[in-house]
Design a protein around this motif. Structure first.
Motif, mmCIF file in Angstrom:
data_model
loop_
_atom_site.group_PDB
_atom_site.id
_atom_site.type_symbol
_atom_site.label_atom_id
_atom_site.label_comp_id
_atom_site.label_asym_id
_atom_site.label_seq_id
_atom_site.Cartn_x
_atom_site.Cartn_y
_atom_site.Cartn_z
ATOM 1 N N ARG A 163 0.852 -1.187 0.000
ATOM 2 C CA ARG A 163 0.000 0.000 0.000
ATOM 3 C C ARG A 163 0.886 1.234 0.000
ATOM 4 N N LEU A 164 0.423 2.252 -0.662
ATOM 5 C CA LEU A 164 1.106 3.539 -0.714
ATOM 6 C C LEU A 164 0.206 4.562 -0.074
ATOM 7 N N GLY A 207 -5.852 12.005 -6.623
ATOM 8 C CA GLY A 207 -6.530 11.277 -7.690
ATOM 9 C C GLY A 207 -5.544 10.855 -8.769
ATOM 10 N N THR A 208 -4.558 11.699 -9.036
ATOM 11 C CA THR A 208 -3.502 11.345 -9.986
ATOM 12 C C THR A 208 -2.730 10.131 -9.478
ATOM 13 N N LEU A 209 -2.352 10.157 -8.204
ATOM 14 C CA LEU A 209 -1.620 9.023 -7.626
ATOM 15 C C LEU A 209 -2.466 7.752 -7.631
ATOM 16 N N PHE A 226 -3.597 3.081 -2.941
ATOM 17 C CA PHE A 226 -3.224 4.381 -2.400
ATOM 18 C C PHE A 226 -4.198 4.850 -1.323
ATOM 19 N N ASP A 227 -3.677 5.297 -0.170
ATOM 20 C CA ASP A 227 -4.471 5.846 0.931
ATOM 21 C C ASP A 227 -4.071 7.301 1.154
ATOM 22 N N LEU A 228 -4.989 8.077 1.706
ATOM 23 C CA LEU A 228 -4.728 9.485 1.984
ATOM 24 C C LEU A 228 -4.995 9.778 3.456
ATOM 25 N N GLY A 229 -3.958 10.171 4.177
ATOM 26 C CA GLY A 229 -4.091 10.551 5.581
ATOM 27 C C GLY A 229 -4.328 12.043 5.698
ATOM 28 N N THR A 236 -12.047 7.727 -8.280
ATOM 29 C CA THR A 236 -10.953 6.945 -7.700
ATOM 30 C C THR A 236 -11.295 6.441 -6.303
ATOM 31 N N GLU A 237 -12.218 7.102 -5.634
ATOM 32 C CA GLU A 237 -12.661 6.705 -4.294
ATOM 33 C C GLU A 237 -11.480 6.384 -3.371
ATOM 34 N N VAL A 238 -10.528 7.301 -3.333
ATOM 35 C CA VAL A 238 -9.334 7.142 -2.504
ATOM 36 C C VAL A 238 -9.741 6.948 -1.046
ATOM 37 N N PRO A 239 -9.256 5.896 -0.391
ATOM 38 C CA PRO A 239 -9.565 5.702 1.026
ATOM 39 C C PRO A 239 -8.909 6.791 1.876
#
Length: 172
Positions: free
Chosen positions: A2-3, A23-25, A33-36, A111-114
């Motif tokens: 995971r990134l 969204g690009t990543l 890909f996760d976003l904190g 992208t529904e990034v978590p």
């Protein structure tokens, strides 16, 4: 593997810009890909204001998270069965009535990034619980708040929140 980003202080950034960058990543790395997200400005109020071009206040944090979640959602499907970004890729105009007044993050849309809520206080635990998001506690900053933060998060978790991404408390 995971990134992810372990610390986007959302008060310093526009939700649209964050959606497009991450969204690009996510477009490159897919569902790895996760976003904190942090709610602290991470700096003094003057610098925070310069970064965000706003007041630097945290009052609008939940609204910003809701906008960010919306930007990561798929667009409504148009008359051709295509979402906004897909229709544009084929040179078609999406059904404007279905997306009226909606700003699209491209890339980012669909992208529904978590999202993970980051925090080192009871305030962060309360926000994560209210928004129904996974929570990562920075115990290296505030180990004395760890037990209360996890208890607060678990006791107040709202899986029915419009921003919820998990159906039960997820704590790191």
């Amino acid at each position: 593997i995971r990134l992810g980003a372990g610390g986007v202080m959302l008060p310093n950034h526009s939700p649209l810009m964050v959606a497009e960058y991450y969204g690009t990543l996510a477009t490159i790395y897919g569902d790895r890909f996760d976003l904190g997200l942090g709610r602290a400005p991470g700096t003094d109020p003057v610098t925070a204001s310069a970064l965000r071009r706003g007041s630097g206040q945290l009052d609008d944090f939940s609204v910003d998270v809701a906008q960010l979640v919306q930007y990561f959602q798929p667009s409504p499907v148009d008359d051709f069965g295509l979402a906004g970004a897909e229709a544009a890729a084929f040179g078609l105009s999406p059904n404007l009535a279905s997306i009226r007044n909606r700003i699209l993050a491209i890339p980012g849309e669909g992208t529904e990034v978590p999202l993970w809520m980051l925090g080192s206080s009871l305030g962060g635990a309360q926000v994560a619980a209210a928004l129904g998001l996974p929570y990562s506690f920075a115990s290296h900053f505030a180990p004395q708040y760890l037990r209360n933060a996890v208890a607060t998060y678990r006791a107040n978790f709202n899986a029915e929140a419009p921003t919820a991404q998990v159906d039960r408390p997820v704590f790191m």
